[in-house]
Design a protein around this motif. Structure first.
Motif, PDB file in Angstrom:
ATOM      1  N   TRP A  83       8.273   5.032  -3.461  1.00 30.78           N
ATOM      2  CA  TRP A  83       8.160   6.119  -4.426  1.00 30.78           C
ATOM      3  C   TRP A  83       8.473   5.631  -5.830  1.00 30.78           C
ATOM      4  O   TRP A  83       7.784   5.996  -6.801  1.00 30.78           O
ATOM      5  CB  TRP A  83       9.073   7.282  -4.037  1.00 30.78           C
ATOM      6  CG  TRP A  83       8.597   7.993  -2.821  1.00 30.78           C
ATOM      7  CD1 TRP A  83       9.149   7.971  -1.571  1.00 30.78           C
ATOM      8  CD2 TRP A  83       7.430   8.816  -2.710  1.00 30.78           C
ATOM      9  NE1 TRP A  83       8.410   8.725  -0.695  1.00 30.78           N
ATOM     10  CE2 TRP A  83       7.348   9.256  -1.364  1.00 30.78           C
ATOM     11  CE3 TRP A  83       6.443   9.220  -3.617  1.00 30.78           C
ATOM     12  CZ2 TRP A  83       6.333  10.090  -0.921  1.00 30.78           C
ATOM     13  CZ3 TRP A  83       5.424  10.048  -3.169  1.00 30.78           C
ATOM     14  CH2 TRP A  83       5.372  10.470  -1.837  1.00 30.78           C
ATOM     15  N   ASP A  84       9.517   4.830  -5.957  1.00 23.13           N
ATOM     16  CA  ASP A  84       9.807   4.240  -7.270  1.00 23.13           C
ATOM     17  C   ASP A  84       8.634   3.384  -7.746  1.00 23.13           C
ATOM     18  O   ASP A  84       8.239   3.441  -8.916  1.00 23.13           O
ATOM     19  CB  ASP A  84      11.070   3.371  -7.193  1.00 23.13           C
ATOM     20  CG  ASP A  84      12.352   4.180  -7.226  1.00 23.13           C
ATOM     21  OD1 ASP A  84      12.280   5.409  -7.446  1.00 23.13           O
ATOM     22  OD2 ASP A  84      13.423   3.581  -7.026  1.00 23.13           O
ATOM     23  N   ALA A  85       8.093   2.573  -6.850  1.00 22.64           N
ATOM     24  CA  ALA A  85       6.964   1.716  -7.209  1.00 22.64           C
ATOM     25  C   ALA A  85       5.779   2.556  -7.672  1.00 22.64           C
ATOM     26  O   ALA A  85       5.064   2.190  -8.618  1.00 22.64           O
ATOM     27  CB  ALA A  85       6.565   0.831  -6.033  1.00 22.64           C
ATOM     28  N   TYR A  86       5.574   3.685  -7.003  1.00 21.62           N
ATOM     29  CA  TYR A  86       4.485   4.582  -7.400  1.00 21.62           C
ATOM     30  C   TYR A  86       4.685   5.077  -8.829  1.00 21.62           C
ATOM     31  O   TYR A  86       3.748   5.060  -9.647  1.00 21.62           O
ATOM     32  CB  TYR A  86       4.410   5.774  -6.436  1.00 21.62           C
ATOM     33  CG  TYR A  86       3.519   6.888  -6.942  1.00 21.62           C
ATOM     34  CD1 TYR A  86       2.138   6.775  -6.868  1.00 21.62           C
ATOM     35  CD2 TYR A  86       4.065   8.036  -7.527  1.00 21.62           C
ATOM     36  CE1 TYR A  86       1.319   7.785  -7.359  1.00 21.62           C
ATOM     37  CE2 TYR A  86       3.254   9.043  -8.008  1.00 21.62           C
ATOM     38  CZ  TYR A  86       1.878   8.916  -7.919  1.00 21.62           C
ATOM     39  OH  TYR A  86       1.076   9.904  -8.417  1.00 21.62           O
ATOM     40  N   TRP A  87       5.898   5.542  -9.153  1.00 15.24           N
ATOM     41  CA  TRP A  87       6.121   6.079 -10.494  1.00 15.24           C
ATOM     42  C   TRP A  87       6.062   4.995 -11.565  1.00 15.24           C
ATOM     43  O   TRP A  87       5.659   5.260 -12.703  1.00 15.24           O
ATOM     44  CB  TRP A  87       7.441   6.849 -10.549  1.00 15.24           C
ATOM     45  CG  TRP A  87       7.328   8.169  -9.851  1.00 15.24           C
ATOM     46  CD1 TRP A  87       7.929   8.540  -8.679  1.00 15.24           C
ATOM     47  CD2 TRP A  87       6.518   9.267 -10.246  1.00 15.24           C
ATOM     48  NE1 TRP A  87       7.549   9.806  -8.320  1.00 15.24           N
ATOM     49  CE2 TRP A  87       6.682  10.284  -9.260  1.00 15.24           C
ATOM     50  CE3 TRP A  87       5.675   9.515 -11.323  1.00 15.24           C
ATOM     51  CZ2 TRP A  87       6.032  11.516  -9.354  1.00 15.24           C
ATOM     52  CZ3 TRP A  87       5.020  10.731 -11.401  1.00 15.24           C
ATOM     53  CH2 TRP A  87       5.208  11.719 -10.428  1.00 15.24           C
TER      54      TRP A  87
END
Length: 205
Positions: A83-87
């Motif tokens: 999720w962090d990588a997505y943002w």
């Protein structure tokens, strides 16, 4: 260990985020800046005939966006999970879109200032301002970073391309964007980045 070498032209451009991440990670590297003549004389030796090229741990890396993400993974600059990588990717691609807003405006200041040219440029500035507002909101939610409480490759990408985006726009598009300005200043004042900027020869972009 194999020598790390970054090859590009004497611009900030697509190589500057790579420089920033390597510097922050404490990786010593050769910053090879080719003249245009050197590039055209050697492009047949490069994968895909283009730069930047990063020689890292005995391997040759190319395609700038792939290099950014590789270094982000290697140096823990994409957060703690998917999720962090997505943002991070959302912020990165939004910054890209700010630059893309001005792609057809290259050299617009040398064009005759017809109503159509001025209207087109005004439209591009409006689109860029909309995207920058979205980035401001992301920083507001995350205490001044694109990921809350931590550095990410998107932070480095913004700071490294700040002046380039203004160059493309023909003006300072970050006026009244306090969080984006503060983030650039914070990245620029990281010790390794500050030392690099203080000695780096000035270039347009």
């Amino acid at each position: 260990m194999s020598k790390t070498k970054l090859t590009y032209l004497n611009f900030t451009g697509r190589a500057e985020p790579i420089r920033y991440m390597l510097l922050h990670a404490g990786v010593e590297f050769e910053d090879c800046r080719l003249s245009r003549e050197e590039f055209f004389n050697n492009k047949q030796n490069f994968p895909l005939g283009q730069v930047p090229i990063l020689e890292f741990e005995g391997k040759t890396l190319y395609q700038s966006h792939a290099i950014y993400r590789f270094l982000a993974k290697r140096f823990n600059l994409e957060g703690k999970d998917e999720w962090d990588a997505y943002w991070c990717d959302v912020a990165f691609q939004t910054i890209l879109d700010v630059g893309y807003a001005f792609h057809h405006d290259r050299g617009w200041e040398r064009e005759e200032k017809s109503e159509a040219v001025m209207a087109r440029h005004a439209s591009d500035l409006t689109k860029a301002a909309y995207l920058l507002d979205k980035l401001e909101s992301q920083l507001e939610k995350n205490d001044g970073h694109f990921l809350k409480g931590q550095l990410s490759y998107a932070d480095f990408y913004l700071a490294a391309n700040f002046n380039t985006l203004n160059y493309k726009a023909g003006e300072n598009i970050f006026v009244n964007k306090p969080r984006l300005n503060a983030l650039k200043e914070k990245i620029d004042n990281l010790p390794a980045i500050r030392a690099y900027l203080d000695k780096c020869p000035p270039v347009r972009f």
